[in-house]
Design a protein around this motif. Structure first.
Motif, PDB file in Angstrom:
ATOM      1  N   GLN A  23       9.603 -16.666   3.347  1.00  0.00           N
ATOM      2  CA  GLN A  23       9.551 -15.310   3.876  1.00  0.00           C
ATOM      3  C   GLN A  23      10.030 -15.287   5.314  1.00  0.00           C
ATOM      4  OE1 GLN A  23       5.479 -14.265   3.562  1.00  0.00           O
ATOM      5  NE2 GLN A  23       5.556 -13.858   1.388  1.00  0.00           N
ATOM      6  N   CYS A  24      10.653 -14.180   5.656  1.00  0.00           N
ATOM      7  CA  CYS A  24      10.963 -13.944   7.060  1.00  0.00           C
ATOM      8  C   CYS A  24       9.698 -13.388   7.729  1.00  0.00           C
ATOM      9  CB  CYS A  24      12.125 -12.960   7.186  1.00  0.00           C
ATOM     10  SG  CYS A  24      11.757 -11.311   6.568  1.00  0.00           S
ATOM     11  N   SER A  25       9.771 -13.159   8.999  1.00  0.00           N
ATOM     12  CA  SER A  25       8.564 -12.694   9.714  1.00  0.00           C
ATOM     13  C   SER A  25       8.117 -11.306   9.250  1.00  0.00           C
ATOM     14  CB  SER A  25       8.825 -12.686  11.218  1.00  0.00           C
ATOM     15  OG  SER A  25       9.901 -11.817  11.517  1.00  0.00           O
ATOM     16  N   ILE A  26       9.059 -10.443   8.921  1.00  0.00           N
ATOM     17  CA  ILE A  26       8.695  -9.094   8.466  1.00  0.00           C
ATOM     18  C   ILE A  26       8.030  -9.166   7.096  1.00  0.00           C
ATOM     19  CG2 ILE A  26       9.605  -6.834   7.826  1.00  0.00           C
ATOM     20  CD1 ILE A  26      11.804  -7.319   9.938  1.00  0.00           C
ATOM     21  N   CYS A  27       8.596  -9.994   6.206  1.00  0.00           N
ATOM     22  CA  CYS A  27       8.007 -10.128   4.867  1.00  0.00           C
ATOM     23  C   CYS A  27       6.622 -10.776   4.941  1.00  0.00           C
ATOM     24  CB  CYS A  27       8.916 -10.951   3.965  1.00  0.00           C
ATOM     25  SG  CYS A  27      10.497 -10.156   3.632  1.00  0.00           S
ATOM     26  N   THR A  28       6.441 -11.703   5.861  1.00  0.00           N
ATOM     27  CA  THR A  28       5.136 -12.344   6.021  1.00  0.00           C
ATOM     28  C   THR A  28       4.087 -11.320   6.436  1.00  0.00           C
ATOM     29  OG1 THR A  28       6.198 -14.398   6.675  1.00  0.00           O
ATOM     30  CG2 THR A  28       3.883 -14.167   7.234  1.00  0.00           C
ATOM     31  N   LYS A  29       4.435 -10.468   7.389  1.00  0.00           N
ATOM     32  CA  LYS A  29       3.490  -9.447   7.849  1.00  0.00           C
ATOM     33  C   LYS A  29       3.158  -8.465   6.717  1.00  0.00           C
ATOM     34  CE  LYS A  29       2.581  -6.407  11.665  1.00  0.00           C
ATOM     35  NZ  LYS A  29       2.939  -5.992  12.994  1.00  0.00           N
ATOM     36  N   THR A  30       4.168  -8.073   5.953  1.00  0.00           N
ATOM     37  CA  THR A  30       3.951  -7.167   4.825  1.00  0.00           C
ATOM     38  C   THR A  30       3.067  -7.823   3.775  1.00  0.00           C
ATOM     39  OG1 THR A  30       6.105  -6.173   5.209  1.00  0.00           O
ATOM     40  CG2 THR A  30       5.107  -5.807   3.053  1.00  0.00           C
ATOM     41  N   ALA A  31       3.335  -9.091   3.480  1.00  0.00           N
ATOM     42  CA  ALA A  31       2.556  -9.804   2.466  1.00  0.00           C
ATOM     43  C   ALA A  31       1.104  -9.960   2.893  1.00  0.00           C
ATOM     44  CB  ALA A  31       3.174 -11.169   2.199  1.00  0.00           C
ATOM     45  N   GLN A  32       0.865 -10.172   4.174  1.00  0.00           N
ATOM     46  CA  GLN A  32      -0.506 -10.297   4.653  1.00  0.00           C
ATOM     47  C   GLN A  32      -1.277  -8.993   4.465  1.00  0.00           C
ATOM     48  OE1 GLN A  32      -0.004 -11.532   8.711  1.00  0.00           O
ATOM     49  NE2 GLN A  32       0.127 -13.708   8.178  1.00  0.00           N
ATOM     50  N   GLN A  33      -0.595  -7.875   4.590  1.00  0.00           N
ATOM     51  CA  GLN A  33      -1.245  -6.579   4.422  1.00  0.00           C
ATOM     52  C   GLN A  33      -1.500  -6.256   2.950  1.00  0.00           C
ATOM     53  OE1 GLN A  33       1.374  -3.895   6.437  1.00  0.00           O
ATOM     54  NE2 GLN A  33       0.706  -4.527   8.474  1.00  0.00           N
ATOM     55  N   LEU A  34      -0.688  -6.801   2.059  1.00  0.00           N
ATOM     56  CA  LEU A  34      -0.820  -6.499   0.637  1.00  0.00           C
ATOM     57  C   LEU A  34      -2.007  -7.202  -0.015  1.00  0.00           C
ATOM     58  CD1 LEU A  34       2.905  -6.682  -0.489  1.00  0.00           C
ATOM     59  CD2 LEU A  34       1.529  -4.635  -0.169  1.00  0.00           C
ATOM     60  N   GLY A  35      -2.288  -8.405   0.407  1.00  0.00           N
ATOM     61  CA  GLY A  35      -3.338  -9.195  -0.218  1.00  0.00           C
ATOM     62  C   GLY A  35      -2.759 -10.478  -0.802  1.00  0.00           C
ATOM     63  N   GLU A  36      -3.626 -11.284  -1.394  1.00  0.00           N
ATOM     64  CA  GLU A  36      -3.203 -12.613  -1.844  1.00  0.00           C
ATOM     65  C   GLU A  36      -2.303 -12.585  -3.069  1.00  0.00           C
ATOM     66  OE1 GLU A  36      -5.137 -16.786  -3.353  1.00  0.00           O
ATOM     67  OE2 GLU A  36      -6.364 -15.425  -2.158  1.00  0.00           O
ATOM     68  N   LYS A  37      -2.689 -11.830  -4.085  1.00  0.00           N
ATOM     69  CA  LYS A  37      -1.922 -11.827  -5.337  1.00  0.00           C
ATOM     70  C   LYS A  37      -0.521 -11.216  -5.156  1.00  0.00           C
ATOM     71  CE  LYS A  37      -3.449 -11.761 -10.050  1.00  0.00           C
ATOM     72  NZ  LYS A  37      -4.276 -11.173 -11.067  1.00  0.00           N
ATOM     73  N   PRO A  38      -0.385 -10.061  -4.524  1.00  0.00           N
ATOM     74  CA  PRO A  38       0.958  -9.524  -4.295  1.00  0.00           C
ATOM     75  C   PRO A  38       1.798 -10.416  -3.366  1.00  0.00           C
ATOM     76  CG  PRO A  38      -0.642  -7.771  -4.094  1.00  0.00           C
ATOM     77  CD  PRO A  38      -1.401  -9.058  -4.185  1.00  0.00           C
ATOM     78  N   ALA A  39       1.149 -11.097  -2.432  1.00  0.00           N
ATOM     79  CA  ALA A  39       1.881 -11.990  -1.533  1.00  0.00           C
ATOM     80  C   ALA A  39       2.475 -13.158  -2.312  1.00  0.00           C
ATOM     81  CB  ALA A  39       0.959 -12.505  -0.430  1.00  0.00           C
ATOM     82  N   LYS A  40       1.718 -13.700  -3.259  1.00  0.00           N
ATOM     83  CA  LYS A  40       2.255 -14.780  -4.097  1.00  0.00           C
ATOM     84  C   LYS A  40       3.415 -14.278  -4.945  1.00  0.00           C
ATOM     85  CE  LYS A  40      -1.720 -17.806  -4.421  1.00  0.00           C
ATOM     86  NZ  LYS A  40      -2.648 -18.495  -5.303  1.00  0.00           N
ATOM     87  N   ALA A  41       3.305 -13.059  -5.453  1.00  0.00           N
ATOM     88  CA  ALA A  41       4.393 -12.481  -6.248  1.00  0.00           C
ATOM     89  C   ALA A  41       5.635 -12.276  -5.390  1.00  0.00           C
ATOM     90  CB  ALA A  41       3.941 -11.164  -6.853  1.00  0.00           C
ATOM     91  N   LEU A  42       5.449 -11.849  -4.150  1.00  0.00           N
ATOM     92  CA  LEU A  42       6.572 -11.673  -3.234  1.00  0.00           C
ATOM     93  C   LEU A  42       7.254 -13.011  -2.965  1.00  0.00           C
ATOM     94  CD1 LEU A  42       8.158  -9.721  -1.411  1.00  0.00           C
ATOM     95  CD2 LEU A  42       6.511 -10.230   0.383  1.00  0.00           C
ATOM     96  N   ASN A  43       6.468 -14.044  -2.725  1.00  0.00           N
ATOM     97  CA  ASN A  43       7.010 -15.383  -2.512  1.00  0.00           C
ATOM     98  C   ASN A  43       7.801 -15.857  -3.720  1.00  0.00           C
ATOM     99  OD1 ASN A  43       6.726 -16.522  -0.039  1.00  0.00           O
ATOM    100  ND2 ASN A  43       4.759 -17.471  -0.458  1.00  0.00           N
ATOM    101  N   THR A  44       7.240 -15.676  -4.904  1.00  0.00           N
ATOM    102  CA  THR A  44       7.907 -16.100  -6.127  1.00  0.00           C
ATOM    103  C   THR A  44       9.216 -15.343  -6.311  1.00  0.00           C
ATOM    104  OG1 THR A  44       5.763 -16.566  -7.116  1.00  0.00           O
ATOM    105  CG2 THR A  44       7.629 -16.373  -8.614  1.00  0.00           C
ATOM    106  N   GLY A  45       9.222 -14.067  -6.009  1.00  0.00           N
ATOM    107  CA  GLY A  45      10.435 -13.272  -6.124  1.00  0.00           C
ATOM    108  C   GLY A  45      11.523 -13.727  -5.169  1.00  0.00           C
TER     109      GLY A  45
END
Length: 72
Positions: A23-45
């Motif tokens: 993740q870039c810094s913007i995606c990391t910040k967004t993923a932290q706000q979403l929660g654990e499960k959506p953050a893992k899905a974002l990483n996988t994507g």
């Protein structure tokens, strides 16, 4: 040729198996706000989308090597 195929499969297996922080810094910040499960899905994507260009470059590299291996 078999060596290249096995090496490519090994690299793709490592990318899929390793839990990477793709993740870039913007995606990391967004993923932290979403929660654990959506953050893992974002990483996988992100890793999934990165696999296509890697496969294309691997294919082009193998074709280039086969065409030019006599001059190397």
């Amino acid at each position: 040729m078999k060596r290249w195929i096995s090496l490519s499969l090994l690299v793709f297996a490592m990318v899929g198996a390793v839990e990477s922080q793709a993740q870039c810094s913007i995606c990391t910040k967004t993923a932290q706000q979403l929660g654990e499960k959506p953050a893992k899905a974002l990483n996988t994507g992100i890793v999934y989308l990165a696999a296509a260009p890697l496969a294309i470059f691997t294919f082009i590299g193998i074709r280039w090597y086969k065409a030019n291996k006599d001059s190397l």
